[in-house]
Design a protein around this motif. Sequence first.
Motif, PDB file in Angstrom:
ATOM      1  N   GLY A 736      33.880 102.078  12.476  1.00  0.00           N
ATOM      2  CA  GLY A 736      33.755 103.285  13.289  1.00  0.00           C
ATOM      3  C   GLY A 736      34.911 104.241  13.074  1.00  0.00           C
ATOM      4  N   VAL A 737      36.133 103.698  12.965  1.00  0.00           N
ATOM      5  CA  VAL A 737      37.304 104.545  12.709  1.00  0.00           C
ATOM      6  C   VAL A 737      37.195 105.187  11.337  1.00  0.00           C
ATOM      7  N   LEU A 738      36.772 104.412  10.334  1.00  0.00           N
ATOM      8  CA  LEU A 738      36.624 104.958   8.991  1.00  0.00           C
ATOM      9  C   LEU A 738      35.538 106.035   8.954  1.00  0.00           C
ATOM     10  N   SER A 739      34.470 105.826   9.703  1.00  0.00           N
ATOM     11  CA  SER A 739      33.365 106.791   9.689  1.00  0.00           C
ATOM     12  C   SER A 739      33.782 108.130  10.258  1.00  0.00           C
ATOM     13  N   SER A 740      34.724 108.122  11.182  1.00  0.00           N
ATOM     14  CA  SER A 740      35.184 109.370  11.795  1.00  0.00           C
ATOM     15  C   SER A 740      36.263 110.051  10.969  1.00  0.00           C
ATOM     16  N   SER A 741      36.641 109.444   9.845  1.00  0.00           N
ATOM     17  CA  SER A 741      37.675 110.024   8.981  1.00  0.00           C
ATOM     18  C   SER A 741      37.017 110.611   7.740  1.00  0.00           C
ATOM     19  N   THR A 742      37.845 110.996   6.781  1.00  0.00           N
ATOM     20  CA  THR A 742      37.346 111.574   5.526  1.00  0.00           C
ATOM     21  C   THR A 742      37.247 110.531   4.419  1.00  0.00           C
ATOM     22  N   VAL A 743      37.365 109.250   4.788  1.00  0.00           N
ATOM     23  CA  VAL A 743      37.410 108.205   3.770  1.00  0.00           C
ATOM     24  C   VAL A 743      36.114 108.134   2.974  1.00  0.00           C
ATOM     25  N   PHE A 744      34.969 108.137   3.682  1.00  0.00           N
ATOM     26  CA  PHE A 744      33.696 107.977   2.988  1.00  0.00           C
ATOM     27  C   PHE A 744      33.253 109.245   2.268  1.00  0.00           C
ATOM     28  N   GLY A 745      33.657 110.400   2.798  1.00  0.00           N
ATOM     29  CA  GLY A 745      33.278 111.658   2.167  1.00  0.00           C
ATOM     30  C   GLY A 745      31.772 111.817   2.136  1.00  0.00           C
ATOM     31  N   GLN A 746      31.259 112.359   1.041  1.00  0.00           N
ATOM     32  CA  GLN A 746      29.813 112.574   0.866  1.00  0.00           C
ATOM     33  C   GLN A 746      29.268 111.504  -0.066  1.00  0.00           C
ATOM     34  N   MET A 747      29.178 110.286   0.439  1.00  0.00           N
ATOM     35  CA  MET A 747      28.709 109.182  -0.402  1.00  0.00           C
ATOM     36  C   MET A 747      27.205 109.021  -0.261  1.00  0.00           C
ATOM     37  N   GLU A 748      26.546 109.002  -1.396  1.00  0.00           N
ATOM     38  CA  GLU A 748      25.129 108.697  -1.422  1.00  0.00           C
ATOM     39  C   GLU A 748      24.909 107.581  -2.429  1.00  0.00           C
ATOM     40  N   ILE A 749      24.251 106.571  -2.002  1.00  0.00           N
ATOM     41  CA  ILE A 749      24.070 105.393  -2.851  1.00  0.00           C
ATOM     42  C   ILE A 749      22.663 105.340  -3.381  1.00  0.00           C
ATOM     43  N   LYS A 750      22.565 105.233  -4.674  1.00  0.00           N
ATOM     44  CA  LYS A 750      21.276 105.019  -5.314  1.00  0.00           C
ATOM     45  C   LYS A 750      21.371 103.734  -6.124  1.00  0.00           C
ATOM     46  N   SER A 751      20.534 102.800  -5.771  1.00  0.00           N
ATOM     47  CA  SER A 751      20.625 101.488  -6.414  1.00  0.00           C
ATOM     48  C   SER A 751      20.503 101.616  -7.914  1.00  0.00           C
ATOM     49  N   GLY A 752      21.422 100.976  -8.613  1.00  0.00           N
ATOM     50  CA  GLY A 752      21.381 100.946 -10.070  1.00  0.00           C
ATOM     51  C   GLY A 752      22.142 102.056 -10.719  1.00  0.00           C
ATOM     52  N   SER A 753      22.689 103.020  -9.980  1.00  0.00           N
ATOM     53  CA  SER A 753      23.436 104.126 -10.580  1.00  0.00           C
ATOM     54  C   SER A 753      24.915 103.936 -10.353  1.00  0.00           C
ATOM     55  N   SER A 754      25.715 104.589 -11.180  1.00  0.00           N
ATOM     56  CA  SER A 754      27.152 104.510 -11.045  1.00  0.00           C
ATOM     57  C   SER A 754      27.600 105.272  -9.812  1.00  0.00           C
ATOM     58  N   ILE A 755      28.420 104.643  -9.023  1.00  0.00           N
ATOM     59  CA  ILE A 755      28.880 105.268  -7.780  1.00  0.00           C
ATOM     60  C   ILE A 755      29.890 106.364  -8.053  1.00  0.00           C
ATOM     61  N   VAL A 756      30.734 106.170  -9.051  1.00  0.00           N
ATOM     62  CA  VAL A 756      31.825 107.099  -9.326  1.00  0.00           C
ATOM     63  C   VAL A 756      31.701 107.601 -10.747  1.00  0.00           C
ATOM     64  N   ASN A 757      31.693 108.939 -10.924  1.00  0.00           N
ATOM     65  CA  ASN A 757      31.709 109.495 -12.270  1.00  0.00           C
ATOM     66  C   ASN A 757      33.062 110.124 -12.547  1.00  0.00           C
ATOM     67  N   GLU A 758      33.202 110.652 -13.745  1.00  0.00           N
ATOM     68  CA  GLU A 758      34.515 111.147 -14.166  1.00  0.00           C
ATOM     69  C   GLU A 758      34.976 112.302 -13.301  1.00  0.00           C
ATOM     70  N   GLU A 759      34.041 113.204 -12.957  1.00  0.00           N
ATOM     71  CA  GLU A 759      34.437 114.356 -12.149  1.00  0.00           C
ATOM     72  C   GLU A 759      34.979 113.911 -10.800  1.00  0.00           C
ATOM     73  N   GLU A 760      34.324 112.910 -10.206  1.00  0.00           N
ATOM     74  CA  GLU A 760      34.787 112.448  -8.907  1.00  0.00           C
ATOM     75  C   GLU A 760      36.165 111.829  -8.996  1.00  0.00           C
ATOM     76  N   LEU A 761      36.430 111.128 -10.106  1.00  0.00           N
ATOM     77  CA  LEU A 761      37.750 110.533 -10.255  1.00  0.00           C
ATOM     78  C   LEU A 761      38.815 111.601 -10.394  1.00  0.00           C
TER      79      LEU A 761
END
Length: 1154
Positions: A736-761
């Motif tokens: 709950g504390v993490l959800s109210s912070s900026t830690v998660f950002g705009q995360m969208e999960i699609k099964s089988g795809s890479s979570i992090v790309n070069e631009e995000e890094l």
Amino acid sequence: MGDSVEWIKHVELYVSSAATPSQQAASVDAVATLVKNDFLTLETLVREMEMYLTTTDSIIRSRGILLLAELLDQLASKLLSSSSIHSLIGFFTERLADWKALHGAIVGCLALLRRKVDVGSVTNSEAKAVAESYLQNLQVQSLGQHDRKLSFQLMECLLNHYPGAIGDLEDNLVYGICEAIDGEKDPQCLLHVFHIVECLAQLYPDPSGPLATYAEDMFEILGSYFPIHFTHPKGEDDDTKRDELSRALMLAFASTPLFEPFSIPLLLEKLSSSLPSAKVESFRYLSYCTTKYGPQRMARHAEALWSFVKDTSYNSPQSTLTKESELLGGMGFQDSDIMTHAFILLQEVIQQYGDFINLIIGDNDINIFMNSLNQYEEMDEIPLLAKQRLYVVGHILSTSAKPSLALCNKVFQSFFPLLMESLGLSVAKSPNGYLDEDSFSSFKFNFAAIYLCIELLSACRYVAVSLDGSTPTLDFSHQTWSTMLSNSCKSLVKAFFSLLRSTVAGDRPSSDVYFGVKGLEILATFPEIFLPVSKSIYDNILSGFVTIVTSDSNNTFLWTLTLKALVEIGFSVIKYPESEKAASFESIIVEKIVSLIPSGESAMPLSLKLQAAFEIGGTGKDYMFRVVHGLNAAIYTNFSAAYDQGNHESGKVMVKLLDTYSQKVLPWFLGIESFEEIPLNFALSVWEKIGHTKSLNLSPQEIASDLLGALMTAMKKAVGSCSKESQEIIINKAFGVLSSSTVFGQMEIKSGSSIVNEEELHQTDNPGDSPCRDEWLTSLFASVIIGLRPQTSISNGKMIVQLFIKSLLNGHVPSAHALGSLVNKLPLDINGMDSSRNLTLNKALDLISPSFMGISHYDNISRNDGSGIDFSSLRLNTLRMQSGINTVVGLAWIGKGLLMRGHEKIKDITMALLSFLTLDCNGGNLKELQKIDEDDVHQLRIIAADAFHIIMSDSGESLSRAYHATVRPLYKQRFFSTIMPIFLSLVMKSDASRDSPTSTSRSMLLRAFAHVVSDTPMTAVLAEAKKIVPILLDCLSVLSKDAVNKEIIYNVLLVMSGILLEKNGHEAAVENAPSIINQLIDLTSYLHMMAIRETAIQCLVAMSELPHTRIYPLRTKVLQATSKALDDPKRIVRQEAVRCRQSWASIASRSLHF
């Protein structure tokens, strides 16, 4: 018919003179099996064996009888009829007169006499007949050792199991036993002899019974064995046998008071022996016999006993000052064995014979010493002999006063007034009240009197404690010692406090300080039924102690002693939580100490505050709860000061507070009822505090890092201490504390795809508005995940995995720990309503793999249950090199988690890591490597090699049993056996093509192999020693070229040492002896680590034990190397060099000249 022929063959083989012992044993087993399974009856067997049992051929007759006896021994649990047993016992009883068949007859009698009632046993009349035949026919001392032992076992069995049957044999039995045991010398037989005497004493306890007539003769036989001494020692077990024999003889000595007129004079005589062992044994026997003979019999020896005890302890003391003597007021002595047993005898005699105290009280030497105490006013001026005697007198007075109230009264009444007089104090009644320093003027310091006074006080407290809780409750007010002590208490308290003030400025150990604190502690720890001090004086003792603890921390000796005294007082009052003493202790001590924790006003160092709080709190659960509340308050206060106000000093304070919490407080509470609320409340409060803190910026960075580390450790241990239900509460709060912070950002999960790309890094190089806060939140959340139990459900698991992957690829190591913990503990599947909400292992792997492989299309994965993920296909993608390094670190921790639980996907991760080790310019990697600096590629290889150390080593940071990790037995051994052939193949390939580009990966392969073999249990390594020794030598040769590898070299050298020292590695050592010796010689001069040089020389010593044909050609070279090592700057290396030189020089007789 066939069976009959079969068993007859066994009988004939047994009685044959050509049969070997093993054949005879097999025959007995075969026939016994037939009888047990009812294929053959015992009656039929005996009938068919009649010719062997009655023949005039003594050899065949003796073997036939022995066969029947051994069969009966194996048939001990077989039900036999009473008629069969009657016939058999009658036969063997008669055979006791057949000296040529005596061995079998004794074995047969024993087998039948040992049978239990429920399977048929010998009657009393039959047992008596055996005893009569034994006494009439057996000349025991004329037999061989084995037959004598059996004879003694037979008599022992009769005395133990048939005492009523043989009791009326009386004089014949006693005389026969005397005749049988006289002159026995074999240790095994003597054990039975001594026990026979003990049993005989139990059979005839009457002082006018049969044993009384022969008591002197019997003891004359026994006394000849004292003290037990082996004239011809044969081995290491002699001491064990001697102790066993000595105890058996002691039990025989003390078995009956009838031996007292003969045993006590003998033991007193042996006290004059010049052999220390004889004196020790005499005191030991006297102590035991005193408890058995009774006070009336021992009274006649009282003067002689006191004379020997005094002579041993007082006249010629054999005690030495211990190393810790200075810390014990200068009176810490170690008694010799003789003195120790003399004091034990004194204690036993006083307990058994109370009038013995009159000898001590009236002893002229003791009284002269007590009247001369004024000579010994200063401890430093007392000569050693006088100090030894002072110690002995204190021990004697203490021992004399402890057994009973009456003895305590006598000792106290005789010596306490004299001691008080030596101190200038009085035992007359004085009014109660607070300490009045101005009126205390008559006290004069006398070290000897203070020491003896404290010994007496300690004895009184022992008496009071031993009677505490007795029924009915005793009234101490009318006891002499109680009255005298109560009257003198006020003066004593002032005297003891004056000792503390006289040396308060010094920090060295002081006898004044030690005995001052000790005296006050004793007075304050009397049980509730007898409080020698009034409440006001008791409160003043506590107030004085707490003042020292809070104000005199510079005086380390006084401070430490005082804190220990307060702890002892705390333990004494916790038994009576409703008492006045407990209330005073809580209000004066506990509240004051706990109030210091959050306070910054006291000059007392924080480390001492925390030490005092923990030790005081440790005296009781309620007190520790108060300490926890104080710690929590201090943590939250300093948290706000550190992050809201930027106070870096508060950050330093928090580190110490959290260390105390995690290293002392939480372990203390384990196993205590109602404990779980402590770690649960701590974890929830921390997350609540962080949730309301907008900024977590703290400088300098070193303090911020230390604080984060301490907070993570405390969080892990707190979460790990909680139950599954509490852990779920914590993880939901944290999420709950993490959800109210900026830690998660705009995360969208699609099964089988890479979570992090070069631009995000690249974006994460400059993320949000509060990077420090996000890192803190992620780190603390990782700590929560690490501490979870495998049974704990994890909601929102996909977002959590996504967060850790993103953080990991940006270099956040705690995220790697968390991912490793997740894959180690997550269930494979979840059945039920919550299966879609909670995270499973397959789902986690489905999320992890695409991000690490750079896969961007769902179709690239065969299945979405994680089982189709192929980590081995992972290659260096187009991300920056640092991301590749972070990927390798993540793979290492994920692989560790999978390996520990025994998951098959560790193979894919292993191949992925090996692919990093062997990066080259061939194939698909060519264009990518052209864009990357060569040094970066080299660094990536090093990280990949070190990943194997992460996988194989024991970790205290995350994956350990303390944090509920899933650990499959022998997982390291399995991994080693799986990966070793792969390493062997790769290393051989690199050896064959050293000129090719792949040769640059050889050192990295050896580095990785070194990590694996160093962390593998030695038993698994030894099994493959012949294969791995050459690679170990390559590791030492290649890695020793770079000083940064010194720790790895040392670990490999330890493995080599294990192989050389174990028998299982002998063959591998012999086969590679020249190569091993040459490599070890090179390491004897290794500059960068002393332990490597030392271990290399030790290995050379081990090599000197190999066959000379393999090592002799290198002898000169080794001696030259050790000659150089003799000049090593480190002494321990020079010592090993001397030992090595001696070992190798002894190989041949030629002189050492070069």
